[in-house]
Design an enzyme around this catalytic site. Structure first.
Site, PDB file in Angstrom:
ATOM      1  N   SER A 130       0.954  -1.124  -0.086  1.00  0.00           N
ATOM      2  CA  SER A 130      -0.117   0.037  -0.130  1.00  0.00           C
ATOM      3  C   SER A 130       0.739   1.040  -0.035  1.00  0.00           C
ATOM      4  CB  SER A 130      -0.772  -0.085   1.306  1.00  0.00           C
ATOM      5  OG  SER A 130      -1.269   1.163   1.541  1.00  0.00           O
ATOM      6  N   TYR A 143      -2.545  -0.547  10.620  1.00  0.00           N
ATOM      7  CA  TYR A 143      -2.496  -0.907   8.991  1.00  0.00           C
ATOM      8  C   TYR A 143      -1.049  -0.366   8.592  1.00  0.00           C
ATOM      9  CZ  TYR A 143      -3.793  -0.817   4.137  1.00  0.00           C
ATOM     10  OH  TYR A 143      -3.878  -1.365   2.651  1.00  0.00           O
TER      11      TYR A 143
HETATM   12  P1  NAD Z   1     -10.848  -6.572  -0.098  1.00  0.00           P
HETATM   13  O1  NAD Z   1     -11.597  -6.499   1.290  1.00  0.00           O
HETATM   14  O2  NAD Z   1     -11.831  -6.199  -1.243  1.00  0.00           O
HETATM   15  O3  NAD Z   1     -10.289  -8.041  -0.528  1.00  0.00           O
HETATM   16  C1  NAD Z   1      -9.578  -8.512   0.544  1.00  0.00           C
HETATM   17  C2  NAD Z   1      -9.793 -10.014   0.631  1.00  0.00           C
HETATM   18  O4  NAD Z   1      -8.944 -10.763   1.619  1.00  0.00           O
HETATM   19  C3  NAD Z   1     -11.348 -10.440   0.970  1.00  0.00           C
HETATM   20  O5  NAD Z   1     -11.944 -11.464   0.176  1.00  0.00           O
HETATM   21  C4  NAD Z   1     -11.186 -11.062   2.264  1.00  0.00           C
HETATM   22  O6  NAD Z   1     -12.187 -11.956   2.664  1.00  0.00           O
HETATM   23  C5  NAD Z   1      -9.842 -11.706   2.227  1.00  0.00           C
HETATM   24  N1  NAD Z   1      -9.226 -11.739   3.783  1.00  0.00           N
HETATM   25  C6  NAD Z   1      -8.977 -10.833   4.640  1.00  0.00           C
HETATM   26  N2  NAD Z   1      -8.564 -11.258   5.797  1.00  0.00           N
HETATM   27  C7  NAD Z   1      -8.369 -12.519   5.434  1.00  0.00           C
HETATM   28  C8  NAD Z   1      -8.131 -13.726   6.197  1.00  0.00           C
HETATM   29  N3  NAD Z   1      -7.593 -13.545   7.539  1.00  0.00           N
HETATM   30  N4  NAD Z   1      -7.911 -14.810   5.813  1.00  0.00           N
HETATM   31  C9  NAD Z   1      -8.357 -15.265   4.428  1.00  0.00           C
HETATM   32  N5  NAD Z   1      -8.739 -14.386   3.626  1.00  0.00           N
HETATM   33  C10 NAD Z   1      -8.810 -12.933   4.197  1.00  0.00           C
HETATM   34  O7  NAD Z   1      -9.676  -5.625  -0.101  1.00  0.00           O
HETATM   35  P2  NAD Z   1      -9.043  -5.004  -1.418  1.00  0.00           P
HETATM   36  O8  NAD Z   1      -8.948  -3.537  -1.352  1.00  0.00           O
HETATM   37  O9  NAD Z   1      -9.090  -5.968  -2.673  1.00  0.00           O
HETATM   38  O10 NAD Z   1      -7.424  -5.327  -0.735  1.00  0.00           O
HETATM   39  C11 NAD Z   1      -6.548  -6.078  -1.332  1.00  0.00           C
HETATM   40  C12 NAD Z   1      -5.129  -5.806  -0.564  1.00  0.00           C
HETATM   41  O11 NAD Z   1      -4.722  -4.357  -1.206  1.00  0.00           O
HETATM   42  C13 NAD Z   1      -5.093  -5.837   0.780  1.00  0.00           C
HETATM   43  O12 NAD Z   1      -3.796  -6.234   1.267  1.00  0.00           O
HETATM   44  C14 NAD Z   1      -5.027  -4.315   1.108  1.00  0.00           C
HETATM   45  O13 NAD Z   1      -4.508  -3.768   2.296  1.00  0.00           O
HETATM   46  C15 NAD Z   1      -4.486  -3.627  -0.198  1.00  0.00           C
HETATM   47  N6  NAD Z   1      -4.785  -2.478  -0.469  1.00  0.00           N
HETATM   48  C16 NAD Z   1      -6.122  -1.895  -0.709  1.00  0.00           C
HETATM   49  C17 NAD Z   1      -6.321  -0.670  -0.979  1.00  0.00           C
HETATM   50  C18 NAD Z   1      -7.684  -0.044  -1.211  1.00  0.00           C
HETATM   51  O14 NAD Z   1      -7.805   1.065  -1.193  1.00  0.00           O
HETATM   52  N7  NAD Z   1      -8.514  -0.752  -1.519  1.00  0.00           N
HETATM   53  C19 NAD Z   1      -5.321   0.315  -1.064  1.00  0.00           C
HETATM   54  C20 NAD Z   1      -3.814  -0.202  -1.154  1.00  0.00           C
HETATM   55  C21 NAD Z   1      -3.598  -1.498  -0.460  1.00  0.00           C
END
Ligand code: NAD
Length: 244
Positions: A130, A143
């Site tokens: 991130s 985070y």
């Molecule tokens: P999301 O919530 O849409 O998807 C994350 C997935 O991870 C979900 O399907 C959830 O069920 C799964 N998950 C979470 N905890 C879990 C666990 N303990 N065991 C198994 N599965 C688990 O989120 P996203 O936005 O697609 O995020 C994906 C990655 O991108 C994350 O690491 C997040 O930190 C990172 N990220 C997201 C953003 C944003 O703005 N959305 C920005 C920067 C980084």
């Protein structure tokens, strides 16, 4: 030969978009998530689902077994936000769950996958970090800590893994429009704050997996060209940056 990939957090958001892209490119995919919806996504992409909580190290062991003896690509994507801003009032169960998935599950993934990649003579790994991996986000200190840890791991491990023909890199997105941020989407829109599309991030993940130099930190923000950094092993050495 058909490539085999594992994508964590693939029931939705960025992970689903990555799995769809890799499958469309011909890879056999194992999709891991605690959300049983991952079975539907896996069926849609012709892949295999592993349902489980990634804070349990055995879940990535099961995922590697499901890959069937070959593993070329690993995307360590699963992650969650933390709601707690003040350590003095931290909910400890929630804290451990956040660190467990954002930080520990990345190590569990490497622990399970590296023996297979080493046996094959190489592979490529991308951790989805991130912007919070590279600067402090006051709205979410826990985070921020976990994402800094992920970048620290990439910086520390990527040189030695590169010598084994295993490239380990990170993609660092700004805000992405996914289920994770859905609760704040209207607020961001009202404030004119742009968000990335999950498929833009997935494209960056795929390119990084396939072509990036080991140790790459690819920063992507809405409306800006991507910036690519290579970690320096010592803080007094300048970091290299190239744009595009
Ligand atoms: P999301 O919530 O849409 O998807 C994350 C997935 O991870 C979900 O399907 C959830 O069920 C799964 N998950 C979470 N905890 C879990 C666990 N303990 N065991 C198994 N599965 C688990 O989120 P996203 O936005 O697609 O995020 C994906 C990655 O991108 C994350 O690491 C997040 O930190 C990172 N990220 C997201 C953003 C944003 O703005 N959305 C920005 C920067 C980084």
């Amino acid at each position: 030969m058909t490539q085999t990939a594992i994508v964590t957090g693939a029931a939705g958001g960025i992970g689903e978009a990555v799995a769809r892209r890799l499958a469309a490119g011909g890879a056999d995919c194992v999709l891991v998530d605690r959300n049983p919806l991952v079975e539907e996504v896996a069926a849609a992409v012709g892949g295999v689902a592993v349902v489980g909580d990634l804070t349990d190290p055995q879940v990535m062991v099961r995922a590697v077994e499901a890959a069937g003896g070959r593993l070329d690509l690993l995307v360590l994507n699963a992650g969650v936000n933390s709601a707690d801003k003040d350590p003095a009032t931290l909910d400890l169960d929630r804290y451990q769950a956040v660190v467990g998935v954002n930080q520990h599950s990345v190590v569990y993934g490497l622990r399970a996958a590296l023996p297979l990649m080493r046996a094959e003579g190489g592979g490529s790994i991308v951790a989805v970090a991130s912007l919070a991996a590279l600067h402090g986000v006051p709205q979410d200190p826990v985070y921020t800590m976990t994402k800094h840890a992920v970048i620290g791991l990439v910086r520390a491990l990527s040189p030695a893994l590169a010598a084994e023909n295993i490239r380990f890199s990170a993609v660092c997105p700004g805000l992405v429009d996914t289920p994770l941020t859905a609760g704040a989407r209207e607020r961001f829109q009202a404030a004119g704050i742009p968000m990335l599309d999950p498929d833009d991030v997935a494209a960056a993940v795929e390119t990084t997996l396939r072509t990036a130099e080991a140790g790459t930190e690819l920063v992507i923000r809405p409306g800006r060209p991507p910036a690519r950094y290579i970690a320096a092993p010592l803080p007094d050495e300048p970091r290299t940056e190239s744009r595009g």
